[in-house]
Design an enzyme around this catalytic site. Structure first.
Site, PDB file in Angstrom:
ATOM      1  N   GLN A 183       0.559  -1.186  -0.110  1.00 38.60           N
ATOM      2  CA  GLN A 183      -0.019  -0.092  -0.003  1.00 38.60           C
ATOM      3  C   GLN A 183       0.934   1.467   0.039  1.00 38.60           C
ATOM      4  O   GLN A 183       0.384   2.245  -0.445  1.00 38.60           O
ATOM      5  CB  GLN A 183      -0.936  -0.138   1.394  1.00 38.60           C
ATOM      6  CG  GLN A 183      -0.208   0.159   2.603  1.00 38.60           C
ATOM      7  CD  GLN A 183      -1.076   0.018   3.931  1.00 38.60           C
ATOM      8  OE1 GLN A 183      -1.492  -1.258   4.325  1.00 38.60           O
ATOM      9  NE2 GLN A 183      -1.534   1.091   4.423  1.00 38.60           N
TER      10      GLN A 183
ATOM     11  N   CYS B  10      -5.191   0.461   3.562  1.00 38.29           N
ATOM     12  CA  CYS B  10      -5.085  -0.988   3.943  1.00 38.29           C
ATOM     13  C   CYS B  10      -6.647  -1.468   3.823  1.00 38.29           C
ATOM     14  O   CYS B  10      -6.738  -2.884   3.420  1.00 38.29           O
ATOM     15  CB  CYS B  10      -4.729  -1.209   5.610  1.00 38.29           C
ATOM     16  SG  CYS B  10      -5.636  -0.095   6.705  1.00 38.29           S
TER      17      CYS B  10
ATOM     18  N   HIS C 100      -5.950  -1.161  11.689  1.00 35.92           N
ATOM     19  CA  HIS C 100      -5.344  -1.806  10.570  1.00 35.92           C
ATOM     20  C   HIS C 100      -6.218  -2.787   9.992  1.00 35.92           C
ATOM     21  O   HIS C 100      -6.912  -3.471  10.792  1.00 35.92           O
ATOM     22  CB  HIS C 100      -3.926  -2.206  10.701  1.00 35.92           C
ATOM     23  CG  HIS C 100      -3.167  -2.525   9.407  1.00 35.92           C
ATOM     24  ND1 HIS C 100      -3.243  -1.852   8.517  1.00 35.92           N
ATOM     25  CD2 HIS C 100      -2.518  -3.667   9.192  1.00 35.92           C
ATOM     26  CE1 HIS C 100      -2.400  -2.452   7.691  1.00 35.92           C
ATOM     27  NE2 HIS C 100      -2.034  -3.787   7.898  1.00 35.92           N
TER      28      HIS C 100
ATOM     29  N   ASN D 273      -0.979  -9.249   4.895  1.00 35.18           N
ATOM     30  CA  ASN D 273      -1.084  -7.732   5.068  1.00 35.18           C
ATOM     31  C   ASN D 273      -0.597  -7.370   3.607  1.00 35.18           C
ATOM     32  O   ASN D 273      -0.510  -7.927   2.611  1.00 35.18           O
ATOM     33  CB  ASN D 273       0.132  -7.570   5.961  1.00 35.18           C
ATOM     34  CG  ASN D 273       0.224  -6.239   6.762  1.00 35.18           C
ATOM     35  OD1 ASN D 273      -0.637  -5.540   6.509  1.00 35.18           O
ATOM     36  ND2 ASN D 273       0.906  -6.025   7.846  1.00 35.18           N
TER      37      ASN D 273
END
Ligand SMILES: *[C@@H]1O[C@H](CO)[C@@H](O)[C@H](O)[C@H]1NC(C)=O
Ligand SMILES: *[C@@H]1O[C@H](CO)[C@@H](O)[C@H](O)[C@H]1NC(C)=O
Length: 372
Positions: free
Chosen positions: A155, A161, A297, A317
């Site tokens: 990102q 996110c 997150h 992630n």
């Protein structure tokens, strides 16, 4: 302040020093159990230079370079102290090792979770994945090995996110239902999903799913590529609807058993608290470090398993592959005996997922082919 000309000279000198340093780097290879107190400044400088090369770091001038070195040293002291204790995970010199915790939080965390709005907008949690008492679920699931998870993305310095989490969940269910893994566009969500979500200033996955549903689909990554910045919604591209979903649902909150069942059927978007120093510098193992439940997150759970008696979630992630286990983190699962509770770092608080119509035809979905 240095002029551009002196900056160039400093960088050139610095590069020359770097090449000299490379010769004797083998001595500091993975020396993570060594307490910092006994590390000499020279040794730390060697580690720093090696890390800079590994991560392609170039700083603008000697001032910035010195500032980053100081921060790097602070992070290394933390790493040495942390790893000297017996834990199920390690921290280390990952891509964030030259950032202060404040910088890390302001650049990379971006799920603006507003409990009130979430409550108003969300449907009642679905019972689709509620576990019945006699139900046996697979011991382990990994959607990566089923081809339902795309390569790790990054990102960058944009708090998007939430878009990466939502897109991964849509890519996953689309692959499970159609057999095709198609990379879809986070940028479309950033630019066009502006009712509540705020692009690089944060967002929540449920609204992203709602946007894709109402829009009638979403464009590919290839056609609407990631810019790492807010952009203007492209009217042509927003009408290019390559993959569509029929809605979204939420897993009952604070129930890791239901979350387990949901993950056995498809990748699930979740919020976590990633605020901590240990999380920032996580490199491997099952994360059991300090974290709370102030969700900041968004990530996606793509599987689960157990290792040496410790249960974990496999979490994808969006910080590139130089963070964690090649871009993934394993987070402790069944944080509380019985699986009831917010989960480690709040992972079971707001799980949600997109749905595709076939489910409504009486098909319960495709459970992961992992053995039971
Ligand atoms: C650390 O873990 C190892 C392996 O599990 C174990 O043998 C050792 O006793 C532990 N040490 C401490 C201090 O708990
Ligand atoms: C929108 O995308 C199309 C291609 O899909 C492109 O031709 C056009 O220039 C874009 N518009 C803007 C304003 O960037």
């Amino acid at each position: 302040m240095t002029t551009p000309a002196t900056t160039t000279i400093i960088l050139l000198l610095f590069s020359a020093t770097l090449s000299l340093m490379m010769a004797d780097m083998s001595i500091i290879e993975n020396d993570n159990n060594h307490p910092s107190k006994s590390r000499t400044d020279e040794e730390i400088m060697h580690i720093y230079k090696k890390w800079m090369i590994e991560h392609g770091k170039v700083y603008n001038g000697i001032e910035e370079s010195e500032k980053r070195f100081k921060i790097f040293k602070d992070n290394l002291v933390f790493i040495d102290a942390h790893n000297s204790e017996n834990r199920t995970y390690k921290v280390g010199l990952n891509v964030f090792a030259d950032l202060t915790n404040e910088e890390y939080r302001s650049y990379y965390l971006g799920m603006k979770y507003d409990a009130h709005r979430q409550f108003v907008q969300s449907k009642v949690a679905s019972q689709r994945y509620a576990v019945s008492s006699d139900e046996i679920l697979p011991e382990s699931v990994d959607w990566r090995t089923e081809g339902a998870v795309s390569t790790i993305r990054n990102q960058g310095k944009c708090a998007s996110c939430w878009a990466f989490s939502a897109i991964a969940a849509v890519e996953g269910i689309n692959m499970i239902m159609t057999g095709e893994l198609i990379d879809l566009s986070e940028q479309e969500l950033i630019d066009c999903d502006r009712t509540i979500n705020r692009g690089c200033a944060g967002g929540v996955m449920n609204y992203a799913f709602r946007f894709i549903t109402r829009n009638g689909g979403i464009d590919t990554q290839e056609d609407y590529p990631y810019l790492e910045a807010d952009g203007k919604c492209n009217a042509t591209k927003v009408n290019t609807k390559v993959v569509s979903i029929d809605g979204y649902e939420t897993v009952p909150s604070n129930n890791e058993n239901d979350l387990k069942k949901a993950v056995a059927y498809q990748p699930i978007s979740v919020g976590i608290e990633a605020y901590g120093w240990a999380f920032k510098l996580y490199v491997s193992g099952i994360f059991t470090g300090r974290c709370g439940t102030s969700l900041d997150h968004a990530v996606v759970v793509v599987g689960y398993g157990s290792e040496n008696g410790v249960d974990y979630w496999i979490v994808r992630n969006s910080w590139g592959s130089n963070w964690g286990e090649s871009g993934y983190v394993r987070i402790k699962r069944n944080n509380v005996a019985g699986g009831i509770g917010a989960g480690k770092c709040g992972i079971a608080m707001i799980p949600s997922y997109p749905i595709i119509n076939e489910y409504a035809d009486g098909r319960a979905g495709v459970v992961s082919s992992a053995s039971i």
